[in-house]
Write an enzyme that holds these catalytic residues in place. Structure first.
Site, mmCIF file in Angstrom:
data_model
loop_
_atom_site.group_PDB
_atom_site.id
_atom_site.type_symbol
_atom_site.label_atom_id
_atom_site.label_comp_id
_atom_site.label_asym_id
_atom_site.label_seq_id
_atom_site.Cartn_x
_atom_site.Cartn_y
_atom_site.Cartn_z
ATOM 1 N N LYS A 44 1.035 -1.128 -0.203
ATOM 2 C CA LYS A 44 -0.123 -0.034 -0.198
ATOM 3 C C LYS A 44 0.830 1.174 0.016
ATOM 4 O O LYS A 44 1.947 1.063 0.539
ATOM 5 C CB LYS A 44 -0.920 -0.008 1.170
ATOM 6 N N CYS A 127 -2.756 9.866 -5.892
ATOM 7 C CA CYS A 127 -3.641 9.799 -5.067
ATOM 8 C C CYS A 127 -4.683 10.823 -5.272
ATOM 9 O O CYS A 127 -4.682 11.856 -5.005
ATOM 10 C CB CYS A 127 -3.218 9.694 -3.401
HETATM 11 C C1 DHB Z 1 -5.753 5.625 -2.455
HETATM 12 C C2 DHB Z 1 -6.197 5.688 -3.533
HETATM 13 C C3 DHB Z 1 -5.314 5.646 -4.488
HETATM 14 O O1 DHB Z 1 -5.855 5.448 -5.966
HETATM 15 C C4 DHB Z 1 -4.090 5.917 -4.527
HETATM 16 O O2 DHB Z 1 -3.260 6.070 -5.538
HETATM 17 C C5 DHB Z 1 -3.460 6.071 -3.320
HETATM 18 C C6 DHB Z 1 -4.265 6.153 -2.214
HETATM 19 C C7 DHB Z 1 -6.591 5.867 -1.217
HETATM 20 O O3 DHB Z 1 -7.461 6.497 -1.234
HETATM 21 O O4 DHB Z 1 -5.912 5.457 -0.243
#
Ligand code: DHB
Length: 308
Positions: A44, A127
Site C-alpha cells: 500500500k 492519489c
Molecule cells: C488511495 C487511492 C489511490 O488511488 C492512490 O493512488 C493512493 C491512495 C487511497 O484513497 O487510499
C-alpha cells in the site's frame, strides 16, 4: 508457458502482481501475497504516520468496476521499512509504494525505504482521495521538483505511478519530465479520479467520503489504461519498462496490456473481489490466449500492437 518478466533488471517469476492499494496494507495481507502465485508483493502507498483512512463505506464494487476513497489507510513508513526485509523470505520482488503530503514527506520516506532494500520503489504521484490535496501527477512543476529531490536519495530502481491523462499534450509533458529526472519504470494508470457512482434504488451515493466522489477502477477504466500504456510506451520508444494497471479481469485483458507495451500487469479491483486465486486464474487464461496465438512467453508479445 513462460510468464516471467524483468523490470529495471529485476526478475519477476510472474508478470501478474497486485496493484498498490489492493489488499496490501497489513503484515498479514502482504504475507498472503508472498504465499500466493503473485509475481511480486506490492505495498500500500505509505505515508509518514500510520493512518486509519477515510470513514466507511469507502470502497464499492459494481458491475463494471469499483469506486474507492480509502484515504491512504496504511501502517506508516517505519512499519513497512521493518517489514520489507522479512518479506524477502518469499523469494519474490518487493515493490514499495511511497506517498506523502508534501515534498519533505516523500524524501523522508524514500530515504528510509531505500535503506530497507525493496526491489523497486514506486512513487505514487496520483492519489486522488485526500480532501483538499490535488494529485501531484496533474501538476508538472510540482512533479518535476518532487522527483528530482526523491531521485537524489534513491539508489533502488525507481518508478512512478501515474494518473490517467486524457490529452496527448499532458503525456508528452510528463514524459519529458520523467526523461529529465530519470526513472527506471512506469506504473500506468492509477484509478480514474473523482468519479461518482449512484445507487438509483436508494437515490444515494455509494461511498461516504467526499460526498461520494472517488477513484474508479476495474473493467470500465481499461480503455483509458491501455491508451496511457500505449502512449508512454511510444513516447519512450519502448526503452522504459511499463507496468500496466487498469481493468485487468481476464487473461485477455492482460494480453491487451502487454500488446500495448506493458512488461507486467497489476491487478486491483479483480484482486479485491476474488482474492489471491485471481493470479492463478489470470495466468491460466493468459496461457490459453498466448498459446492460441503462437506466443511462447508473455514477454514475446510486449508492444506488438498492430496499427491500421
Ligand atoms: C488511495 C487511492 C489511490 O488511488 C492512490 O493512488 C493512493 C491512495 C487511497 O484513497 O487510499
Amino acid at each position: 508457458m513462460d510468464f516471467t518478466t524483468s523490470i529495471a533488471g529485476v526478475r519477476f517469476p510472474s508478470c501478474f502482481m497486485n496493484a498498490a492499494g489492493a489488499r496490501c496494507v497489513t503484515r498479514e495481507e502482504l504475507e498472503t501475497l508472498g504465499r500466493s502465485q503473485a509475481g511480486a508483493i506490492v505495498t500500500k502507498s505509505m505515508t509518514l504516520e500510520p493512518r486509519q483512512g477515510n470513514p466507511e463505506p469507502r470502497y464499492y464494487a459494481f458491475t463494471n468496476g469499483s469506486i474507492n476513497s480509502m484515504g491512504l489507510p496504511n501502517l506508516g513508513y517505519r512499519a513497512y521499512a521493518a517489514l520489507i526485509p522479512e518479506l524477502r523470505r518469499f523469494g519474490k520482488p518487493i515493490v514499495a509504494s511511497v506517498a506523502g503530503f508534501g515534498e519533505e514527506d516523500f524524501v523522508t520516506i524514500a530515504t528510509a525505504i531505500n535503506a530497507s532494500k525493496p526491489d523497486l520503489i514506486e512513487v505514487n504521484l496520483s492519489c486522488p482521495n485526500i480532501p483538499g490535496e490535488p494529485q501531484i501527477g496533474y501538476d508538472a512543476d510540482v512533479t518535476e521538483r518532487l522527483l528530482k529531490r526523491v531521485r537524489k536519495v534513491v539508489t533502488t530502481p525507481m518508478g512512478v505511478k501515474l494518473p490517467p491523462y486524457f490529452d496527448p499534450a499532458h503525456q508528452d509533458k510528463m514524459a519529458q519530465i520523467l526523461d529529465r529526472v530519470g526513472v527506471e519504470f512506469l506504473s500506468v494508470i492509477n484509478s480514474v479520479g473523482n468519479g461518482l457512482v449512484v445507487d438509483l434504488e436508494k437515490e444515494s451515493v455509494v461511498i461516504k467520503p467526499k460526498g461520494g466522489f472517488g477513484g474508479l477502477g476495474g473493467p470500465l477504466i481499461k480503455p483509458m489504461a491501455l491508451a496511457n500504456v500505449r502512449a508512454f510506451w511510444k513516447l519512450f520508444g519502448g526503452r522504459v519498462p511499463i507496468i500496466g494497471t487498469g481493468g485487468i479481469a481476464s487473461g485477455g485483458d492482460a494480453f491487451e496490456h502487454l500488446l500495448c507495451g506493458a512488461s507486467a500487469v497489476q491487478v486491483g479491483t479483480a484482486f479485491v473481489e476474488e482474492g489471491t486465486g485471481v493470479f492463478e486464474r489470470l495466468e491460466s487464461e493468459l496461457a490459453v490466449v498466448l498459446g492460441k496465438k503462437g506466443y511462447d512467453s508473455a514477454s514475446a508479445c510486449v508492444g506488438k500492437l498492430k496499427e491500421l
